[in-house]
Design a protein around this motif. Structure first.
Motif: not given
Length: 101
Positions: A20-23, A25-30, A33-35, A89-90
């Motif tokens: 689960l990415p750091d909330p 870090n928008s790039q990591a969260v995106f 999400a796309m995974s 959701l986290l």
């Protein structure tokens, strides 16, 4: 149920808390999400969006699809609203991972 679908569903449950990415870090969260591709899993964009709107949140697939749909909507609207959804959701994601749901 066909074996391929069962295997894909089972693999959705192989997340760990560390995935689960750091909330913040928008790039990591995106990327996270796309995974999960809700369009592919549910068979169409409309089916994915309908499932996301239900907010069932009882399985990792439910929650990941909801995040996926939110990230896709954010991309179309050119905003980062999906980050708020991820933060919401986290705790659910963590609970589902721990309970292996």
């Amino acid at each position: 149920m066909n074996g391929r679908f069962e295997e894909k569903t089972k693999n959705m449950n192989r997340l760990t808390i560390e995935d689960l990415p750091d909330p913040d870090n928008s790039q990591a969260v995106f990327a996270f999400a796309m995974s999960f591709n809700g369009y592919e899993h549910f068979g169409s964009s409309s089916a994915s969006v309908q499932a996301a709107k239900q907010k069932k949140r009882t399985t990792l697939i439910d929650v990941r699809n909801e995040l996926f749909a939110s990230a896709r909507a954010s991309r179309h609207m050119d905003n980062e609203d999906f980050l708020n959804r991820y933060r919401e959701l986290l705790p659910i994601l963590r609970e589902l991972i721990v309970s292996d749901a």
